[in-house]
Design an enzyme around this catalytic site. Structure first.
Site, PDB file in Angstrom:
ATOM      1  N   LYS A  28     -29.397  56.806  22.187  1.00  0.00           N
ATOM      2  CA  LYS A  28     -29.284  58.232  21.837  1.00  0.00           C
ATOM      3  C   LYS A  28     -30.069  58.506  20.561  1.00  0.00           C
ATOM      4  CE  LYS A  28     -26.979  59.247  18.709  1.00  0.00           C
ATOM      5  NZ  LYS A  28     -26.149  59.446  17.516  1.00  0.00           N
ATOM      6  N   PRO A 111     -29.993  47.112  19.241  1.00  0.00           N
ATOM      7  CA  PRO A 111     -29.325  46.639  18.026  1.00  0.00           C
ATOM      8  C   PRO A 111     -28.015  47.389  17.816  1.00  0.00           C
ATOM      9  CG  PRO A 111     -31.467  47.673  17.514  1.00  0.00           C
ATOM     10  CD  PRO A 111     -31.317  47.681  18.999  1.00  0.00           C
ATOM     11  N   VAL A 112     -27.012  46.721  17.255  1.00  0.00           N
ATOM     12  CA  VAL A 112     -25.703  47.371  17.090  1.00  0.00           C
ATOM     13  C   VAL A 112     -25.640  48.100  15.749  1.00  0.00           C
ATOM     14  CG1 VAL A 112     -24.612  45.621  18.546  1.00  0.00           C
ATOM     15  CG2 VAL A 112     -24.469  45.421  16.067  1.00  0.00           C
ATOM     16  N   ASP A 153     -19.756  60.794  19.517  1.00  0.00           N
ATOM     17  CA  ASP A 153     -21.014  60.723  20.270  1.00  0.00           C
ATOM     18  C   ASP A 153     -20.804  60.428  21.754  1.00  0.00           C
ATOM     19  OD1 ASP A 153     -22.769  61.269  18.231  1.00  0.00           O
ATOM     20  OD2 ASP A 153     -23.123  59.164  17.714  1.00  0.00           O
TER      21      ASP A 153
HETATM   22  O1  C5P Z   1     -15.991  60.038  15.934  1.00  0.00           O
HETATM   23  P1  C5P Z   1     -16.459  58.760  15.351  1.00  0.00           P
HETATM   24  O2  C5P Z   1     -15.410  57.688  15.357  1.00  0.00           O
HETATM   25  O3  C5P Z   1     -17.737  58.270  15.942  1.00  0.00           O
HETATM   26  O4  C5P Z   1     -16.801  59.063  13.831  1.00  0.00           O
HETATM   27  C1  C5P Z   1     -16.978  58.060  12.864  1.00  0.00           C
HETATM   28  C2  C5P Z   1     -16.813  58.685  11.493  1.00  0.00           C
HETATM   29  O5  C5P Z   1     -17.887  59.569  11.214  1.00  0.00           O
HETATM   30  C3  C5P Z   1     -15.559  59.534  11.365  1.00  0.00           C
HETATM   31  O6  C5P Z   1     -14.490  58.766  10.929  1.00  0.00           O
HETATM   32  C4  C5P Z   1     -15.952  60.556  10.328  1.00  0.00           C
HETATM   33  O7  C5P Z   1     -15.816  59.999   9.049  1.00  0.00           O
HETATM   34  C5  C5P Z   1     -17.432  60.735  10.552  1.00  0.00           C
HETATM   35  N1  C5P Z   1     -17.756  61.914  11.387  1.00  0.00           N
HETATM   36  C6  C5P Z   1     -17.638  63.180  10.819  1.00  0.00           C
HETATM   37  N2  C5P Z   1     -17.957  64.280  11.575  1.00  0.00           N
HETATM   38  C7  C5P Z   1     -18.406  64.142  12.827  1.00  0.00           C
HETATM   39  C8  C5P Z   1     -18.540  62.865  13.421  1.00  0.00           C
HETATM   40  C9  C5P Z   1     -18.198  61.766  12.668  1.00  0.00           C
HETATM   41  O8  C5P Z   1     -17.251  63.334   9.658  1.00  0.00           O
HETATM   42  N3  C5P Z   1     -18.729  65.236  13.536  1.00  0.00           N
END
Ligand code: C5P
Length: 307
Positions: A28, A111-112, A153
């Site tokens: 992505k 890659p991770v 995502d």
């Molecule tokens: O949703 P996800 O676990 O991928 O998000 C990882 C971190 O990124 C969340 O804990 C948050 O701190 C941040 N995040 C955010 N706003 C978003 C997506 C992610 O603040 N729209």
């Protein structure tokens, strides 16, 4: 749930057996990403134009087997800690016991923790495989809602098409008119903190926003690559500056891409550290990828088509 590691598998190697459902988990790329503000739930309200590359992991669901997850492929050994695929499988089994599930093998070619949405794309690919295996539930289960529970995502990766993504990531509008773009992806291969995305978002001083906002206008209809590049140039990745602070190697990758012949735009994808360069032709992208691979043999570099 067991997370087994099988032998290292070369990129692209694949054996399809009857009863296996294979889904590609494409990388992505956030062509643009703007942060509107901080929501009351702590997440950030985003607007992002998301596209997918023709490189990715492969997720194979073997129906009927016990629900284990195994990982192979060039980057399989790099997955540590939270595995979204294992989480998705376990949660889905509890939520919808009627769904036919199975064991899952991930061939990890990306890659991770790279800013390519790899773990999210893998989980989304698993959901698509399970939806295919359970046609009677295809329309009755809220796949996007479930995807959003797994991570911000995952919904756009589930849709797996060029899209406008907004909200926290849970709202996705597929776009029909975006042209394919020739690009180079480059990742410096440096270690990144496990909570990289959280650290990057925390460095923003985004203003608090009201609970309800109007939906964003979709981008204009774009049919030519030149116009898509101009659109990307006219917008930003608001996570770029904090990403450079958290992973300083981002600067070197952006600069190296920008200096390649024919590079129209070099930018960090998402929270980095993978960066992309946009080109006007596949030949120009391939030449740039060769040049970068020669000058930075330790980087992961791929010439790709985004779409
Ligand atoms: O949703 P996800 O676990 O991928 O998000 C990882 C971190 O990124 C969340 O804990 C948050 O701190 C941040 N995040 C955010 N706003 C978003 C997506 C992610 O603040 N729209």
């Amino acid at each position: 749930m067991a997370l087994a590691r099988s032998r290292r598998m070369a990129e692209g190697e694949r054996v399809d057996k009857p009863g296996n459902i294979v889904e590609r988990a494409r990388a992505k790329i956030n062509l643009t990403l703007s942060v509107v503000g901080r929501r009351a739930d702590g997440y950030h309200e985003l607007r992002s134009l998301v596209v997918f590359a023709d490189v990715g992991d492969t997720v194979t669901l073997q129906l009927g087997s016990s629900p284990n997850v195994s990982v192979a492929g060039p980057f399989g050994a790099d997955i540590t800690g939270r595995n979204l695929v294992a989480e998705a499988l376990a949660k889905l089994g509890q939520r919808e016991p009627r769904l036919q599930l199975g064991s899952v093998e991930i061939e990890k070619n990306l890659p991770v923790a790279a800013g390519l949405g790899g773990g999210s794309a893998d989980a989304a690919a698993l959901l698509r495989a399970i939806r295919r295996a359970n046609p009677e539930n295809a329309d009755t289960f809220d796949w996007i809602g479930f995807a959003a529970e797994l991570g911000s995502d995952v919904p756009v990766c589930f849709v797996n098409r060029p899209s406008l993504m907004w909200g926290r990531g849970e709202k996705v509008l597929p776009l029909t008119s975006l042209p394919s773009l020739a690009a180079v992806l480059a990742n410096p291969g440096v270690p990144v903190p496990a909570d990289k995305t959280t650290q990057v978002f925390r460095r923003l001083s985004a203003p608090p926003i009201p609970e309800t906002l109007p939906d964003p206008e979709p981008p204009p209809s774009i049919t030519r690559a030149e116009d898509a590049i101009a659109y990307a140039r006219a917008h930003t990745n608001d996570l770029a500056e904090p990403a450079r602070d958290v992973i300083p190697a981002c600067r070197e990758v952006e600069a190296a891409l920008a200096s390649c012949d024919g590079c129209q735009l070099a930018r960090i994808s998402g929270a980095g550290p993978t960066c992309f360069g946009l080109f006007l032709s596949t030949e120009a992208a391939q030449a740039a990828a060769q040049q970068l691979s020669r000058s930075h043999p330790n980087w992961w570099v791929r010439s790709v088509t985004l779409g």
